[in-house]
Design an enzyme around this catalytic site. Sequence first.
Site, mmCIF file in Angstrom:
data_model
loop_
_atom_site.group_PDB
_atom_site.id
_atom_site.type_symbol
_atom_site.label_atom_id
_atom_site.label_comp_id
_atom_site.label_asym_id
_atom_site.label_seq_id
_atom_site.Cartn_x
_atom_site.Cartn_y
_atom_site.Cartn_z
ATOM 1 N N HIS A 155 0.824 -1.217 0.000
ATOM 2 C CA HIS A 155 0.000 0.000 0.000
ATOM 3 C C HIS A 155 0.852 1.259 0.000
ATOM 4 O O HIS A 155 0.350 2.348 0.258
ATOM 5 C CB HIS A 155 -0.952 0.003 1.193
ATOM 6 N N GLY A 159 35.883 -26.708 18.912
ATOM 7 C CA GLY A 159 37.022 -27.476 19.402
ATOM 8 C C GLY A 159 38.298 -27.119 18.671
ATOM 9 O O GLY A 159 38.270 -26.521 17.586
ATOM 10 N N SER A 160 39.398 -27.472 19.273
ATOM 11 C CA SER A 160 40.705 -27.327 18.631
ATOM 12 C C SER A 160 41.610 -28.418 19.183
ATOM 13 O O SER A 160 41.395 -28.911 20.296
ATOM 14 C CB SER A 160 41.300 -25.942 18.914
#
Length: 475
Positions: free
Chosen positions: A154, A282-283
């Site tokens: 509109h 994670g590592s």
Amino acid sequence: MKFDREIESFINNYVKALKEKNAVAFIGAGMSVSQGFFDWKKLLKPIADKLGLDIDEEQHDLTSLAQFFVDDHGGVRGQLDQILVEEYGKTTMTVSENHIILARLPIQIYWTTNYDRLIEKALLEQGKTPDIKKAQSDLTVNLPKRDAIIYKMHGDIETVSETVLTKHEYEDYNKKRELFSNAFKSDYVSRTFLFIGFSFTDPNLDYLISRIRTTLGQNIKPDYYFIKRDTNPRAQRRQELRANSLKKYGLNPLWINDYPDITTILKEVESRFLRTTILISGSAEEYGSFGEKRATEFLHDLSKSISHNSYKILTGFGWGVGSAVINGVLDNMESERNQNMDNYLIMRPFPQFETKGKNLKELWSEYRNKFIPLAGIAIFVFGNRKNKTTGDLEEATGVLDEFNIALQNGLLVIPIGATGFVSEKLWTKVIDSFKDYYPNYEFLIDDFKILGDSKVENTVIIQTVLKIINTLNSK
């Protein structure tokens, strides 16, 4: 909060639509009124007064009231436009929590009959780029790198003279804004709509939806709208009759007792959607009792299995972990013959250089706080690193940080203690206070205990992780 059957069905269907990128939000005037904008009755009261009419008697046909005013002024909309500018040109309005949730969700298409810019504002605040379609000419141009389209069917307050408000403008809609009608019909036929703050009294929308029903007959999909149950028995009965009528158009009511219930439901939609994305944190410089070969196979098979079960994986590409995780996802994509990585994987490799006067520790902290909330469940594996100064093996503090950030953002955490190091420490923490971490899933504790046994085979750990994830997504 326990939801009734209809709302449960909506949540499940809308989450599915979000995953498939088919969800649409249709924003009505109620969303703006809640933030301080006038409703139409209040907005047009001065017009009724000038015409010598009673706004309460005219409230069921406000488009005709607006038309009376324009006709009474020789067909000129000037004073009417001024009223709209003064109301919808307000710049101090803030977005609601519902706007914020809808902007956070991966909704690619928004429809609205509102003239204000609250939806745009909410998307911009979430770092997204909206492509705003307020005139037919806008439909021929696509904004580069857009995140969402907003169809303002509109019009927009920035082009107030082109807004749709009077009875004649509604009657001429399909001639002067035909492309909007076509775009709406295309979306409505193929996507799942949620109407918020909408009363279904808009004659233009009523016409479009009825035409779709006439064309498709009974082959219509379910769409949804919120409706606050009236406390007056007679009014409530009328609501029920109206709701039964709308069901013929595939529009299913979501009955609420109060408006804050909408926020609760939207939060649940967001929570369940996010749980379909799994962060693997994670590592690993070393792999402890697992050894490198078993660890690599485990990470590959874990991510492949999660991906195969229709979950998306989020990874920060942790050292010694990220490559195996990504390869597992790619392996599943190959088996499913699908090369659209966006459906499977979100990669967020960490910045490697200092910028904007911030050191890497500061940058990584900001980075984690941005990407971790993209998931709803977080898995933690291994968690060690080599000290750059001494060369000694030490805890990966980044994994600890990610665990805490995950909790702060409402993620459900699954440390796999069997992988050792930080993950084992986190697993012990969860097991020791399991009721605090999983107050509604105490029955899962035996499954979590399996995740702490490094002697258990990879396949058993993976099956257990999947069982937990599926259970958390089964609500």
